[in-house]
Design a protein around this motif. Structure first.
Motif, PDB file in Angstrom:
ATOM      1  N   UNK A  72     -47.110 -42.140 -65.971  1.00 51.65           N
ATOM      2  CA  UNK A  72     -46.881 -40.757 -66.377  1.00 51.65           C
ATOM      3  C   UNK A  72     -46.019 -40.001 -65.387  1.00 51.65           C
ATOM      4  N   UNK A  73     -46.308 -40.152 -64.101  1.00 46.20           N
ATOM      5  CA  UNK A  73     -45.530 -39.454 -63.079  1.00 46.20           C
ATOM      6  C   UNK A  73     -44.088 -39.950 -63.016  1.00 46.20           C
ATOM      7  N   UNK A  74     -43.894 -41.258 -63.068  1.00 46.50           N
ATOM      8  CA  UNK A  74     -42.544 -41.801 -62.984  1.00 46.50           C
ATOM      9  C   UNK A  74     -41.717 -41.430 -64.210  1.00 46.50           C
ATOM     10  N   UNK A  75     -42.354 -41.347 -65.382  1.00 43.00           N
ATOM     11  CA  UNK A  75     -41.641 -40.908 -66.576  1.00 43.00           C
ATOM     12  C   UNK A  75     -41.225 -39.450 -66.440  1.00 43.00           C
ATOM     13  N   UNK A  76     -42.057 -38.661 -65.799  1.00 41.01           N
ATOM     14  CA  UNK A  76     -41.727 -37.254 -65.569  1.00 41.01           C
ATOM     15  C   UNK A  76     -40.462 -37.149 -64.728  1.00 41.01           C
ATOM     16  N   UNK A  77     -40.408 -37.886 -63.614  1.00 39.32           N
ATOM     17  CA  UNK A  77     -39.200 -37.925 -62.785  1.00 39.32           C
ATOM     18  C   UNK A  77     -38.000 -38.399 -63.599  1.00 39.32           C
ATOM     19  N   UNK A  78     -38.207 -39.468 -64.336  1.00 41.08           N
ATOM     20  CA  UNK A  78     -37.111 -40.127 -65.041  1.00 41.08           C
ATOM     21  C   UNK A  78     -36.482 -39.199 -66.072  1.00 41.08           C
ATOM     22  N   UNK A  79     -37.308 -38.576 -66.894  1.00 41.14           N
ATOM     23  CA  UNK A  79     -36.792 -37.684 -67.933  1.00 41.14           C
ATOM     24  C   UNK A  79     -36.113 -36.469 -67.310  1.00 41.14           C
ATOM     25  N   UNK A  80     -36.663 -35.950 -66.233  1.00 39.25           N
ATOM     26  CA  UNK A  80     -36.070 -34.795 -65.559  1.00 39.25           C
ATOM     27  C   UNK A  80     -34.654 -35.120 -65.071  1.00 39.25           C
ATOM     28  N   UNK A  81     -34.494 -36.263 -64.415  1.00 41.61           N
ATOM     29  CA  UNK A  81     -33.179 -36.649 -63.905  1.00 41.61           C
ATOM     30  C   UNK A  81     -32.214 -36.959 -65.038  1.00 41.61           C
ATOM     31  N   UNK A  82     -32.668 -37.746 -66.010  1.00 41.43           N
ATOM     32  CA  UNK A  82     -31.793 -38.139 -67.109  1.00 41.43           C
ATOM     33  C   UNK A  82     -31.358 -36.948 -67.954  1.00 41.43           C
ATOM     34  N   UNK A  83     -32.217 -35.964 -68.103  1.00 39.58           N
ATOM     35  CA  UNK A  83     -31.858 -34.782 -68.891  1.00 39.58           C
ATOM     36  C   UNK A  83     -30.683 -34.049 -68.272  1.00 39.58           C
ATOM     37  N   UNK A  84     -30.700 -33.928 -66.958  1.00 32.51           N
ATOM     38  CA  UNK A  84     -29.583 -33.260 -66.282  1.00 32.51           C
ATOM     39  C   UNK A  84     -28.304 -34.062 -66.438  1.00 32.51           C
ATOM     40  N   UNK A  85     -28.401 -35.386 -66.292  1.00 30.12           N
ATOM     41  CA  UNK A  85     -27.213 -36.236 -66.428  1.00 30.12           C
ATOM     42  C   UNK A  85     -26.669 -36.166 -67.846  1.00 30.12           C
ATOM     43  N   UNK A  86     -27.549 -36.219 -68.850  1.00 30.87           N
ATOM     44  CA  UNK A  86     -27.120 -36.183 -70.247  1.00 30.87           C
ATOM     45  C   UNK A  86     -26.465 -34.854 -70.592  1.00 30.87           C
ATOM     46  N   UNK A  87     -26.981 -33.767 -70.060  1.00 28.05           N
ATOM     47  CA  UNK A  87     -26.370 -32.463 -70.308  1.00 28.05           C
ATOM     48  C   UNK A  87     -24.942 -32.423 -69.780  1.00 28.05           C
ATOM     49  N   UNK A  88     -24.729 -32.994 -68.607  1.00 32.40           N
ATOM     50  CA  UNK A  88     -23.388 -33.016 -68.029  1.00 32.40           C
ATOM     51  C   UNK A  88     -22.445 -33.896 -68.846  1.00 32.40           C
ATOM     52  N   UNK A  89     -22.950 -35.041 -69.305  1.00 31.85           N
ATOM     53  CA  UNK A  89     -22.138 -35.935 -70.139  1.00 31.85           C
ATOM     54  C   UNK A  89     -21.781 -35.257 -71.454  1.00 31.85           C
ATOM     55  N   UNK A  90     -22.754 -34.590 -72.063  1.00 28.28           N
ATOM     56  CA  UNK A  90     -22.498 -33.876 -73.315  1.00 28.28           C
ATOM     57  C   UNK A  90     -21.502 -32.745 -73.118  1.00 28.28           C
ATOM     58  N   UNK A  91     -21.443 -32.219 -71.901  1.00 31.03           N
ATOM     59  CA  UNK A  91     -20.486 -31.160 -71.600  1.00 31.03           C
ATOM     60  C   UNK A  91     -19.081 -31.659 -71.318  1.00 31.03           C
ATOM     61  N   UNK A  92     -18.884 -32.979 -71.364  1.00 30.23           N
ATOM     62  CA  UNK A  92     -17.550 -33.540 -71.196  1.00 30.23           C
ATOM     63  C   UNK A  92     -17.298 -34.222 -69.861  1.00 30.23           C
ATOM     64  N   UNK A  93     -18.300 -34.274 -68.995  1.00 33.96           N
ATOM     65  CA  UNK A  93     -18.116 -34.894 -67.691  1.00 33.96           C
ATOM     66  C   UNK A  93     -18.231 -36.411 -67.817  1.00 33.96           C
ATOM     67  N   UNK A  94     -17.382 -37.192 -67.128  1.00 31.98           N
ATOM     68  CA  UNK A  94     -17.499 -38.659 -67.152  1.00 31.98           C
ATOM     69  C   UNK A  94     -18.872 -39.102 -66.635  1.00 31.98           C
TER      70      UNK A  94
END
Length: 199
Positions: A72-94
């Motif tokens: 549960x804790x590691x998934x919390x970290x994982x989703x938090x980090x991936x969400x930020x990365x995905x937002x940047x990718x969706x915004x057009x960043x490589x």
């Protein structure tokens, strides 16, 4: 639990690579914690250091308890980090640049949370009860490994190596719902990241 994690990440990030990698990294983190627990308490590697007398076994309820808490804790970290990365990718960043930026932006929060949890669980290691001592050591070690080696090194390294393959979704899964980030927030971040216009 593994299947639910896979389905949740599959729908959230619309990628089949992300959930597979998340499950493998989480299992690696939990396995490393189990290994340390066996070395320290079953093979008596730190009896003098931690002040206990080993009975040559791990308490029966601890492996399942640790798996649930750590997953549960590691998934919390994982989703938090991936969400930020995905937002940047969706915004057009490589992808490679998004991984670097996302890790930098989340590092402080992840590190702070990990330090607090490691400190809290380490307190249980000072107690006399062997079961509680094992629990505290296992959780503290696992969170330390997960926040440093797994989330700080393995996650960004694998994402950079895979590049755009991180977001691969087979055609037969295109029917999955598309969960978009907040458009106002995305526009605000894009504006803040844009170079200032010359006067």
């Amino acid at each position: 639990m593994l299947a639910l994690c896979f389905l949740l990440l599959l729908v959230t990030f619309r990628s089949i690579v992300i959930p597979v990698k998340a499950v493998l990294l989480n299992l690696l983190s939990v396995s490393a914690a189990y290994g340390l627990l066996v070395l320290v308490f079953q093979h008596r590697w730190a009896e003098g250091l931690l002040g206990f007398h080993s009975n040559g076994a791990i308490t029966s309820w601890l492996p399942l308890f640790m798996f649930v808490i750590l997953f549960g804790l590691s998934m919390d970290y994982h989703v938090f980090i991936l969400s930020r990365i995905k937002e940047l990718v969706d915004g057009g960043m490589p992808t490679e640049e998004a991984v670097t930026t996302g890790i930098k932006r989340t590092a402080g929060t992840v590190t702070s949370a990990a330090v607090v949890m490691v400190a809290v669980f380490a307190i249980f290691v000072t107690l006399r009860t062997l079961d509680i001592k094992q629990m505290g050591f296992g959780l503290a070690a696992a969170i330390l490994i997960d926040a440093t080696v797994v989330r700080g090194v393995l996650l960004p390294a694998t994402m950079k190596l895979l590049g755009d393959w991180n977001w691969y979704l087979p055609r037969w899964l295109e029917w999955l719902p598309r969960l978009e980030a907040d458009p106002e927030r995305r526009e605000r971040e894009r504006f803040e990241g844009a170079p200032a216009l010359e006067q």
